[in-house]
Design an enzyme around this catalytic site. Structure first.
Site, PDB file in Angstrom:
ATOM      1  N   GLU A 273       0.856  -1.183   0.000  1.00 35.49           N
ATOM      2  CA  GLU A 273       0.000   0.000   0.000  1.00 35.49           C
ATOM      3  C   GLU A 273       0.896   1.239   0.000  1.00 35.49           C
ATOM      4  O   GLU A 273       1.806   1.331   0.821  1.00 35.49           O
ATOM      5  CB  GLU A 273      -0.880   0.016   1.246  1.00 35.49           C
TER       6      GLU A 273
ATOM      7  N   LYS B 199       2.672  -0.141  10.965  1.00 33.17           N
ATOM      8  CA  LYS B 199       2.650   1.187  10.332  1.00 33.17           C
ATOM      9  C   LYS B 199       2.125   2.249  11.289  1.00 33.17           C
ATOM     10  O   LYS B 199       2.600   3.394  11.275  1.00 33.17           O
ATOM     11  CB  LYS B 199       1.794   1.143   9.063  1.00 33.17           C
TER      12      LYS B 199
ATOM     13  N   ARG C  94       5.213 -13.763   9.431  1.00 34.24           N
ATOM     14  CA  ARG C  94       5.729 -12.393   9.407  1.00 34.24           C
ATOM     15  C   ARG C  94       7.145 -12.366   9.965  1.00 34.24           C
ATOM     16  O   ARG C  94       7.530 -13.230  10.747  1.00 34.24           O
ATOM     17  CB  ARG C  94       4.861 -11.480  10.276  1.00 34.24           C
TER      18      ARG C  94
END
Length: 780
Positions: free
Chosen positions: A264, A494, A484
Site C-alpha cells: 500500500e 505502520k 511475518r
C-alpha cells in the site's frame, strides 16, 4: 500451559525453546497435536523431538490429512534427518489432500536409503581432490559450509554429523596444525566462530542449503483443491480451477511463474517488506518468471506520491526488477463491471447500515435488513452510488457470503464504499472505491498471478478470496501464507512507526534506528546483507516467532567485513606527547585499508602521519594495570597500530588530581619491544594543528524490551541511549575524502557510514554495527 511445557521438555526441546513455544498459542496447539498424533506423550529421543517441532511449525496446511502418516515415518526413524523432512514437506505440498502414493513419497524422501560411512568418505575424498588447490590457498579461511553443501548435493541423505566430522578430519590431514599466519587475523577467526554457531543453531533446518522455493508447486499443477470453504446453509466449496480455466491461463502466461509484491503506498517500507520481496521477487526469479510491483491504492485518502516514489526506489535498491509496475486503480473499470456481475448472480447487495450497525450485526451473526432486496434494486442503487447520487456513508456494496460461518471474514464483507475524494492515480472519475477484500483477489486473477503469497494474518481471508473468485468463475491463483518477520527491540506496525515519526520520537522515516529500509540504508546496512538475513530465516509458517536483532547484525558484519575499508578514528581523545620525537618531525606511515592487502598493491594502503602528539581513546588508559588489560598504563608499553611501540613515562593530572589530562611517552623507533596490546590512534598532521574533526553518531537498539509492541505504554520503553552524538572525534587525514554512503571499519570500534547530513566542512558518520558479535552467544 505447565502440562504443555512438560510435554515439550519430554521430547527433548531445550528449556528456552520450550518456553518460547509456550508463548505462541498457535505453535503450542500444533505441537501438542503433533505429539499426540505421534503417540510420544511419554517422550522420545531429542533428534526425533526436533523433527516433530519442525513438523508442527512447517507442515503444509493443504496436506494436513497426511500428517499422521508422516509422523509414523518420523517416529519409526524412516524419516530421520532434516533433509528428509524438508523433502517430505515439498512432496506433500504438491500432493495436497489427494491420495498419497507411498512408493513415490518414500523415493522422494530417501526412505530406506542408507549411505554408509565409506560412501560418505569417498565423496568427501573426491570433493577434497577437486578443491585441493583452493583449500591449500585459503587454508583455514576455507568456507566449511561450501564444502558441506557440495557433499550434501551428491549425497543428500548422508548423516550430516558424519559429513562434518570427515570434513574436519580431512582439513586437518591436509593442512596440519594452524600456523601463526592462520591465527593472525582475528576478524577472520571471529567470523568462522560465528558460522559454527549459526550451524549449531540450525541443525534441524540446515537453512542455508535448502532452496527455499522448493515448497511451491509449478503453475501447471494448479488444478488441485486450494482450500475447502464450509458454509452453514450449502455444500462445502472445494475451490479449484477447472481444466478449461487452467488451460486458458497457461496459454496466456506460457506456463511462467507470475507473482506480485503489492504494497500500500501509505508509508515507508520496513524490513518485513524485505522478506515479502524475497518471497515474491525471489520465487519469480528462481523459476524464470516475473513479479509485478502492484500498488494497492484502493484508499485515495492515504496514498501519497512520496510513498510511491520511495517504494519503487527501494525495490530497485534491494536488487529486484519488476516484471511490470501496476496499480489496483488501473483495474477500477473491470472491478466495477465484475461487481455488477456479482450482483446479477445474486452474490452482492447494496446495504444502508452504518459502520456501527454492521459491526453489531456481524458480532450477533445477524443478516442485514437489506440482504435479500431484489437484484434489480441493488443494480440501480449501485449505479446511483457510482454516479454520486448517494451521500457518503449512506450505502455500501456488500458480498452475500455466510453470516453464520465460523470464519468472521465470511460475514458479508464490504466490496465498495462511497468516498468523494479524488484519487492520486485515477483522478476524479470515481467516487466509489473497492475494498482490499474485494479487489485483491480479482486483480490477482486479472494479472494471471500463479502464486499469491502473503503473511499469515491473511490466512483467515483465504475462504473469502476463493469464494469470490468462484462466484465470478474466474481463474484462481495458488495462495500460500508465511510467517511475518518480527525482530526484537523494535516495532514494525505502520501505526506505531507513523507515531514515532510524526511525534518526533525519531528523526524521520529514514532515522537509522528504525527498521524501515530507508533507515537501515542510511545506517549503512546493505541490501545484500538484508537479503542474506532473510534467506537464512527461510520461508516458514511458524507464526509469532521473534528473530533476534543480533542475527541481522551478524549478516551485516559478514558483508561489511569484506567490503568496508579500514581507517582510524578516536572518539574520546586523550593527548599523548612523544617526548623522544622532535616536535617538528612528522613520519608518514602506511596503514592497510584491508587486512589481507598485498604488500605490492599501493592502492590497498593509505598514509597516516605520526608526530610527537598523538591521541588515543580515553578508555585505553588506566592508572592501574592488570593482567587482563591490554591498554596503556604508567610504565607499560603498547603498540600503536601501523606505527611504533610506546611506553608511558609520565601522567599529567588536572587540579583535582584524578582526571588525566595528558600522557607523556617514549616511542621505540626500532620496534624491539613486542607488547601485547595494540591501540588505534590519530596524530597531529603537522605541529600545533588538530587532527581532522568529525561528528560520530552511535546508534543502538531503539527499545529496551525485546517485544515493545506488546507493552501498553510502549513509548515508555524507548531507549534513551539509542542515539549518542560525539561532536568532536578525531580522524586520520585520509578520511576527509569520504563521500555520502561510503562505508568504513573504524578499527577497534565498529562499522560506520558517511551520513547524508555531511558537508565538506563537517563530516558525519553513523555507526552501522559494532565489531563485537553477540549472535553466537545469544543462540547458545
Amino acid at each position: 500451559m505447565v502440562e504443555a511445557l512438560d510435554l515439550f521438555l519430554k521430547i527433548g526441546l531445550d528449556k528456552r525453546t520450550a518456553e518460547n513455544t509456550i508463548a505462541n498459542n498457535k505453535v503450542t496447539t500444533n505441537l501438542v497435536a503433533v505429539i499426540n498424533e505421534a503417540n510420544v506423550t511419554d517422550g522420545c529421543e531429542r533428534s526425533t523431538g526436533n523433527l516433530l517441532y519442525t513438523v508442527a511449525t512447517k507442515f503444509p496446511t493443504n496436506a494436513l490429512v497426511h500428517r499422521p502418516k508422516l509422523l509414523e515415518y518420523v517416529v519409526s526413524s524412516k524419516v530421520k534427518t532434516p533433509a528428509q523432512l524438508e523433502a517430505a514437506f515439498a512432496f506433500l505440498t504438491v500432493t495436497g489432500s489427494d491420495d498419497l502414493d507411498l512408493g513415490k513419497f518414500e523415493e522422494a524422501c530417501g526412505v530406506g536409503v542408507e549411505v554408509s560411512s565409506e560412501e560418505i568418505e569417498r565423496t568427501v575424498d573426491e570433493m577434497f581432490e577437486e578443491k585441493k588447490s583452493a583449500i591449500l590457498e585459503q587454508r583455514y579461511r576455507t568456507n566449511v559450509g561450501d564444502l558441506f553443501a557440495h557433499v550434501r548435493k551428491k549425497q543428500p541423505w548422508a548423516d550430516p554429523k558424519i559429513v562434518k566430522q570427515l570434513i574436519d578430519t580431512k582439513l586437518f590431514e591436509l593442512l596440519g596444525e594452524k600456523t601463526a599466519a592462520d591465527n593472525e587475523k582475528p576478524v577472520k577467526k571471529k567470523k568462522e566462530k560465528v558460522v559454527k554457531v549459526e550451524e549449531d543453531k540450525t541443525k534441524t533446518t540446515v537453512e542455508e542449503e535448502i532452496n527455499p522455493y522448493l515448497i511451491f508447486p509449478a503453475p501447471e499443477e494448479n488444478y488441485k483443491v486450494h482450500t475447502e470453504v464450509f458454509f452453514s446453509d450449502r455444500p462445502v466449496l472445494r475451490a479449484c480451477n477447472s481444466k478449461e480455466i487452467l488451460e486458458k491461463h497457461l496459454k496466456k502466461t506460457g506456463g511462467k511463474v507470475l507473482t506480485r509484491f503489492p504494497p500500500e503506498p501509505n508509508g515507508y517500507l520496513h524490513i518485513g517488506h524485505a522478506k515479502a520481496m524475497f518471497v515474491d521477487f525471489g520465487l519469480a526469479k528462481e523459476r524464470g518468471g516475473g513479479c509485478y510491483l502492484r500498488y494497492d491504492d484502493t484508499n485515495p485518502e492515504a496514498e501519497k506520491k512520496e510513498y510511491i516514489d520511495h517504494i519503487e526506489e527501494i525495490v530497485s535498491w534491494m536488487g529486484w526488477k519488476p516484471f511490470k509496475i501496476t496499480y489496483t486503480s488501473d483495474y477500477f473499470q473491470q472491478l466495477y463491471d465484475l461487481a455488477v456481475e456479482l450482483i446479477r448472480r445474486g452474490h452482492a447487495y447494496v446495504d444502508h447500515q452504518t459502520g456501527d450497525e454492521i459491526k453489531e450485526y456481524r458480532e450477533k451473526k445477524m443478516n442485514s435488513p437489506w440482504r435479500d432486496r431484489p437484484i434489480s434494486e441493488s443494480l440501480k442503487l449501485f449505479n446511483d452510488m457510482k454516479n454520486g447520487l448517494i451521500d457518503e456513508g449512506k450505502a455500501t456494496l456488500r458480498m452475500k457470503q455466510d453470516m453464520q460461518s465460523d470464519n468472521f471474514n465470511m460475514y458479508d464483507l464490504i466490496a465498495y464504499r462511497i468516498k468523494f475524494t479524488p484519487h492520486p492515480h485515477a483522478g476524479d472519475k470515481w467516487c466509489i472505491y473497492p475494498s482490499y477484500d474485494y479487489a485483491h483477489c480479482i486483480v490477482d486473477s486479472l494479472e494471471d498471478i500463479t502464486h499469491s503469497l502473503c503473511t499469515l494474518e491473511f490466512e483467515t481471508r483465504r475462504a473469502s478470496y476463493y469464494w469470490l473468485l468462484d462466484a465470478l468463475s474466474l481463474y484462481q491463483p495458488y495462495v500460500w501464507e508465511y510467517s511475518r518477520l518480527n525482530i526484537t527491540n523494535t516495532v514494525m506496525s505502520k501505526r506505531k512507526l507513523n507515531r514515532l515519526v510524526t511525534e518526533n520520537y525519531v528523526d524521520g522515516w529514514d532515522d537509522p534506528r528504525l527498521m524501515t529500509l530507508a533507515g537501515l540504508r542510511r545506517r549503512g546496512v546493505t541490501s545484500t546483507a538484508i537479503n542474506a538475513f532473510v534467506r537464512g530465516i527461510g520461508i516458514t509458517r511458524s507464526d509469532g516467532s521473534m528473530i533476534r536483532l543480533e542475527r541481522l547484525e551478524y549478516h551485516v558484519r559478514e558483508e561489511l567485513n569484506k567490503t568496508a575499508s579500514r581507517t582510524m578514528v578516536v572518539l574520546q581523545p586523550l593527548k599523548v606527547v612523544i617526548t623522544n620525537l622532535e616536535p617538528n618531525s612528522v613520519i608518514d606511515l602506511d596503514a592497510k585499508k584491508w587486512p589481507d592487502a598485498p604488500n605490492e598493491d599501493a592502492s590497498s594502503y593509505y598514509k597516516v602521519p605520526f608526530s610527537n602528539v598523538v591521541y588515543i581513546e580515553q578508555t585505553d588508559f588506566r592508572m592501574k594495570d592488570s593482567k587482563d588489560y591490554y591498554g596503556l598504563a604508567p610504565g607499560k608499553t603498547v603498540l600503536l597500530r601501523y606505527a611504533f611501540p610506546i611506553k608511558c613515562t609520565e601522567v599529567v593530572l588536572s587540579d583535582d588530581k584524578k582526571t588525566v589530562v595528558e600522557i607523556h611517552a617514549e616511542y621505540d623507533p626500532f620496534k624491539k619491544t613486542k607488547p601485547k596490546g595494540v591501540l588505534h590512534w590519530v596524530a597531529e598532521p603537522s605541529p600545533g594543528v588538530d587532527p581532522l574533526k568529525v561528528e560520530v553518531r552511535l546508534f543502538d537498539k531503539l527499545f529496551l524490551s525485546e517485544n515493545p509492541g506488546e507493552l501498553d505504554n510502549w513509548l515508555d520503553d524507548l531507549n534513551p541511549e539509542s542515539k549518542v552524538i560525539i561532536p568532536c572525534a578525531y580522524a586520520v587525514p585520509a578520511l576527509k575524502f569520504a563521500e555520502v554512503d561510503d562505508k568504513f571499519q573504524f578499527e577497534r570500534l565498529g562499522y560506520f557510514v558517511a551520513d547524508k547530513d555531511s558537508t565538506p566542512e563537517r563530516l558525519i558518520f553513523n555507526r552501522t554495527v559494532t565489531l563485537r558479535d553477540n549472535y553466537g552467544k545469544v543462540s547458545k
